[in-house]
Design an enzyme around this catalytic site. Structure first.
Site, PDB file in Angstrom:
ATOM      1  N   CYS A 136     -26.165  -1.140  10.639  1.00  0.00           N
ATOM      2  CA  CYS A 136     -25.534  -1.845   9.521  1.00  0.00           C
ATOM      3  C   CYS A 136     -26.561  -2.295   8.482  1.00  0.00           C
ATOM      4  CB  CYS A 136     -24.707  -3.018  10.031  1.00  0.00           C
ATOM      5  SG  CYS A 136     -25.606  -4.068  11.163  1.00  0.00           S
TER       6      CYS A 136
ATOM      7  N   GLU B 181     -19.503  -9.863  11.650  1.00  0.00           N
ATOM      8  CA  GLU B 181     -20.696  -9.151  11.189  1.00  0.00           C
ATOM      9  C   GLU B 181     -20.231  -7.743  10.853  1.00  0.00           C
ATOM     10  OE1 GLU B 181     -23.243  -6.813  10.848  1.00  0.00           O
ATOM     11  OE2 GLU B 181     -24.137  -7.102  12.835  1.00  0.00           O
TER      12      GLU B 181
HETATM   13  P1  NAD Z   1     -14.163   1.252  13.502  1.00  0.00           P
HETATM   14  O1  NAD Z   1     -14.109   0.141  12.553  1.00  0.00           O
HETATM   15  O2  NAD Z   1     -12.924   2.029  13.779  1.00  0.00           O
HETATM   16  O3  NAD Z   1     -14.736   0.757  14.911  1.00  0.00           O
HETATM   17  C1  NAD Z   1     -15.794  -0.154  14.970  1.00  0.00           C
HETATM   18  C2  NAD Z   1     -15.603  -1.007  16.206  1.00  0.00           C
HETATM   19  O4  NAD Z   1     -14.403  -1.714  16.077  1.00  0.00           O
HETATM   20  C3  NAD Z   1     -15.471  -0.199  17.504  1.00  0.00           C
HETATM   21  O5  NAD Z   1     -16.200  -0.843  18.493  1.00  0.00           O
HETATM   22  C4  NAD Z   1     -14.002  -0.266  17.834  1.00  0.00           C
HETATM   23  O6  NAD Z   1     -13.790  -0.323  19.221  1.00  0.00           O
HETATM   24  C5  NAD Z   1     -13.610  -1.559  17.230  1.00  0.00           C
HETATM   25  N1  NAD Z   1     -12.222  -1.591  16.820  1.00  0.00           N
HETATM   26  C6  NAD Z   1     -11.537  -0.691  16.094  1.00  0.00           C
HETATM   27  N2  NAD Z   1     -10.264  -1.081  15.938  1.00  0.00           N
HETATM   28  C7  NAD Z   1     -10.149  -2.260  16.583  1.00  0.00           C
HETATM   29  C8  NAD Z   1      -9.079  -3.173  16.795  1.00  0.00           C
HETATM   30  N3  NAD Z   1      -7.840  -2.977  16.285  1.00  0.00           N
HETATM   31  N4  NAD Z   1      -9.320  -4.277  17.537  1.00  0.00           N
HETATM   32  C9  NAD Z   1     -10.538  -4.511  18.053  1.00  0.00           C
HETATM   33  N5  NAD Z   1     -11.575  -3.697  17.887  1.00  0.00           N
HETATM   34  C10 NAD Z   1     -11.394  -2.587  17.153  1.00  0.00           C
HETATM   35  O7  NAD Z   1     -15.235   2.161  12.979  1.00  0.00           O
HETATM   36  P2  NAD Z   1     -15.905   3.495  13.501  1.00  0.00           P
HETATM   37  O8  NAD Z   1     -15.143   4.734  13.144  1.00  0.00           O
HETATM   38  O9  NAD Z   1     -16.321   3.346  14.908  1.00  0.00           O
HETATM   39  O10 NAD Z   1     -17.124   3.424  12.533  1.00  0.00           O
HETATM   40  C11 NAD Z   1     -16.831   3.475  11.139  1.00  0.00           C
HETATM   41  C12 NAD Z   1     -17.510   2.422  10.377  1.00  0.00           C
HETATM   42  O11 NAD Z   1     -17.639   1.207  11.084  1.00  0.00           O
HETATM   43  C13 NAD Z   1     -18.920   2.783  10.030  1.00  0.00           C
HETATM   44  O12 NAD Z   1     -18.931   3.593   8.904  1.00  0.00           O
HETATM   45  C14 NAD Z   1     -19.555   1.459   9.777  1.00  0.00           C
HETATM   46  O13 NAD Z   1     -19.363   1.095   8.446  1.00  0.00           O
HETATM   47  C15 NAD Z   1     -18.796   0.524  10.625  1.00  0.00           C
HETATM   48  N6  NAD Z   1     -19.563   0.049  11.782  1.00  0.00           N
HETATM   49  C16 NAD Z   1     -20.355  -1.024  11.569  1.00  0.00           C
HETATM   50  C17 NAD Z   1     -21.120  -1.508  12.589  1.00  0.00           C
HETATM   51  C18 NAD Z   1     -22.010  -2.690  12.361  1.00  0.00           C
HETATM   52  O14 NAD Z   1     -22.984  -2.849  13.071  1.00  0.00           O
HETATM   53  N7  NAD Z   1     -21.692  -3.576  11.418  1.00  0.00           N
HETATM   54  C19 NAD Z   1     -21.078  -0.901  13.836  1.00  0.00           C
HETATM   55  C20 NAD Z   1     -20.229   0.187  14.041  1.00  0.00           C
HETATM   56  C21 NAD Z   1     -19.464   0.654  12.990  1.00  0.00           C
END
Ligand code: NAD
Length: 481
Positions: free
Chosen positions: A285, A251
């Site tokens: 999202c 998602e």
């Molecule tokens: P990110 O992608 O770095 O992190 C999002 C999530 O992914 C966090 O919970 C993080 O712990 C996890 N994550 C990151 N790297 C990972 C890895 N290698 N293995 C497992 N988990 C990992 O993003 P961010 O800086 O926190 O947010 C940036 C963007 O993420 C936002 O602009 C948005 O587009 C997206 N986001 C989307 C949702 C959603 O509900 N779809 C939620 C949070 C963030």
């Protein structure tokens, strides 16, 4: 341990018991940038223990009657309802979500558990008639231990969705919450522990995301990877999983279009949209973001939207009456500043907001950008913050074309009362969820998920458990042939 508030320190929960770790990470309150608690950091041995526990948990849980699984889900949900105030308090501290919104999120999380408790007893198979003397029987069976990764923007309801589906289907879970906001997941685990879930069925690991995903996903015990977060990380995890032929439930990001047609109550649509946009500071999202408004009502819509957005009460998320708190982390603050500067440079008009508020805490003004050119970065990249784009279009066809012009397709919205317009949107808007005259994208009883780069698989609805189950066809001949 440096907790200055009554925010809990978050440990690991493996095989039915809590453990602390030598190393830990800070949890920060985004409203004042103070450290409020510590988060355990799982090491390789902890992760191996979690895998072993999940393997044993699966043996027990997959053999537990669906009605007994449902009972544990319902009991856990009832406990979380009782603990609503405490859970919401912790979410508000770690995320900056206004307290009343955090309370609603707790209830939404409980509804996911309650819905999936109902579905647990309806995972029907089927009998396929063939020639006399032979039957084909299709069974649905739990897929196995699941590695689940939940994001920071809904600390309770996002892990709830995954845990509810997996546990209802008869799977065991290793849950990794976002390191910024681990409390919701911790409360879920506490409730299931108190509800009598057998050891190993639900395990909680925290720490450095890449260390955890790179250790768990390649493990042969793990049979499904469920992730909610950015498309970039989702793609990375899908790559890791595909090396091992492990299926994924993804998602990912959205960049939701809102098509506002000329026949609507302009004021009502604009006010509803501006209020909804600022919910959770736009870090949703499904947040309505790219507004495509018919030329004939554009000025009126933009004026009302701007006025209501500017009137949003921003402040301490614990204060009653506050509609929007800070952004969740400094990455989001930096992103908002960059999006606005870039859009301005490309010729967009900032009709309200556009700047950081104060110097302590990650507060940003509710922001409206008008007449944003297509080459502005924010037209392609989901802002994930309190920022709306209001652009004009000459026709529904143009609006649909522009709605479909990004690689995402999670949620989309339309405001219209015309049946022919609705038909055209249903037919042509590329999205997993389309809502007309409402900005609610999903409820527990409806399937939620995306198309294109917004991911695959569905959570919720009758479809929700399908990801967590595999189909086995049994051919049964009455005599040996
Ligand atoms: P990110 O992608 O770095 O992190 C999002 C999530 O992914 C966090 O919970 C993080 O712990 C996890 N994550 C990151 N790297 C990972 C890895 N290698 N293995 C497992 N988990 C990992 O993003 P961010 O800086 O926190 O947010 C940036 C963007 O993420 C936002 O602009 C948005 O587009 C997206 N986001 C989307 C949702 C959603 O509900 N779809 C939620 C949070 C963030």
């Amino acid at each position: 341990m440096a907790a200055m508030t009554d925010y809990p320190d978050v440990g690991l929960y493996i095989g039915g018991s809590w453990r602390t770790t030598a190393d830990d990470l800070p949890v920060v309150n985004p409203a004042n940038e103070q450290i409020i608690g510590r988060l355990a950091r799982a090491g390789q041995q902890d992760l191996d223990d979690a895998v072993e526990a999940a393997s044993k948990g699966f043996e027990v849980w997959s053999q537990t009657a669906p009605k007994d699984r449902a009972e544990v889900l319902r009991t856990a949900a009832a406990l979380m309802r009782e603990r609503q105030a405490e859970i919401a308090h912790d979410i508000t501290l770690e995320l900056g979500k206004p307290y009343p919104q955090a309370k609603l999120e707790v209830i939404r999380g409980c509804e996911f558990f309650e819905w999936d408790a109902g579905e647990a007893v309806r995972t029907y198979g089927r009998v396929i008639p063939s020639a006399p003397g032979i039957n084909y029987i299709v069974h649905q069976q739990p897929i196995g231990p699941v590695a689940a990764f939940s994001p920071w923007n809904f600390p309770m309801s996002q892990p709830a969705r995954k845990v509810a589906g997996a546990v209802a289907a008869g799977c065991s879970v290793i849950l990794k919450p976002a390191e910024e906001t681990p409390a919701g997941a911790m409360h879920i685990v506490r409730a299931f522990h108190d509800a009598g879930l057998p050891p190993g069925v639900l395990n909680l690991v925290c720490g450095v995301p890449s260390e955890i995903s790179e250790h768990l996903i390649p493990h042969e015990t793990i049979r499904l990877v469920a992730f909610t977060g950015s498309t970039a990380v989702g793609r990375h995890l899908t790559g890791l999983a595909s090396d091992h032929m492990t299926p994924v439930l993804m998602e990912l990001g959205g960049h939701a279009p809102v098509i506002v047609c000329e026949d609507v109550d302009v004021r009502a649509a604009a006010v509803t949209s501006a209020v909804r946009k600022m919910r959770n500071a736009g870090q949703v999202c499904t947040s309505p973001t790219r507004f495509f408004v018919h030329d004939s009502i554009y000025r009126e819509f933009l004026g009302t939207f701007t006025e209501r957005a500017a009137a949003t009460v921003v402040g301490d998320p614990m204060d009653p009456g506050v509609e929007m708190g800070p952004l969740a982390n400094d990455r989001r603050l930096a992103a908002m500043i960059e999006f606005v500067a870039d859009a301005r440079d490309k010729g967009a008009e900032v009709t309200t907001g556009g700047s950081r508020i104060g110097v302590s805490g990650y507060f940003f003004e509710p922001t409206v950008l008008a007449d944003v050119p297509d080459d502005a970065r924010v037209m392609q990249v989901e802002p994930f913050g309190p920022l709306a784009i209001v652009n004009r279009v000459g026709s529904l066809d143009e609006a649909i074309e522009r709605a479909n012009s990004v690689p995402f397709g999670l949620a989309a919205y339309g405001f219209t009362n015309r049946a022919d317009y609705i038909d055209r949107m249903v037919e042509r808007v590329e999205t997993g969820n389309l809502s007309i005259n409402t900005l609610e994208a999903s409820v527990p009883e409806t399937p939620f998920g995306g198309v294109k780069s917004s991911g695959y698989g569905r959570e919720g609805g009758v479809e929700g458990l399908h990801n967590y189950m595999v189909v086995k066809n049994v051919s049964h001949s009455i005599s040996i042939v």
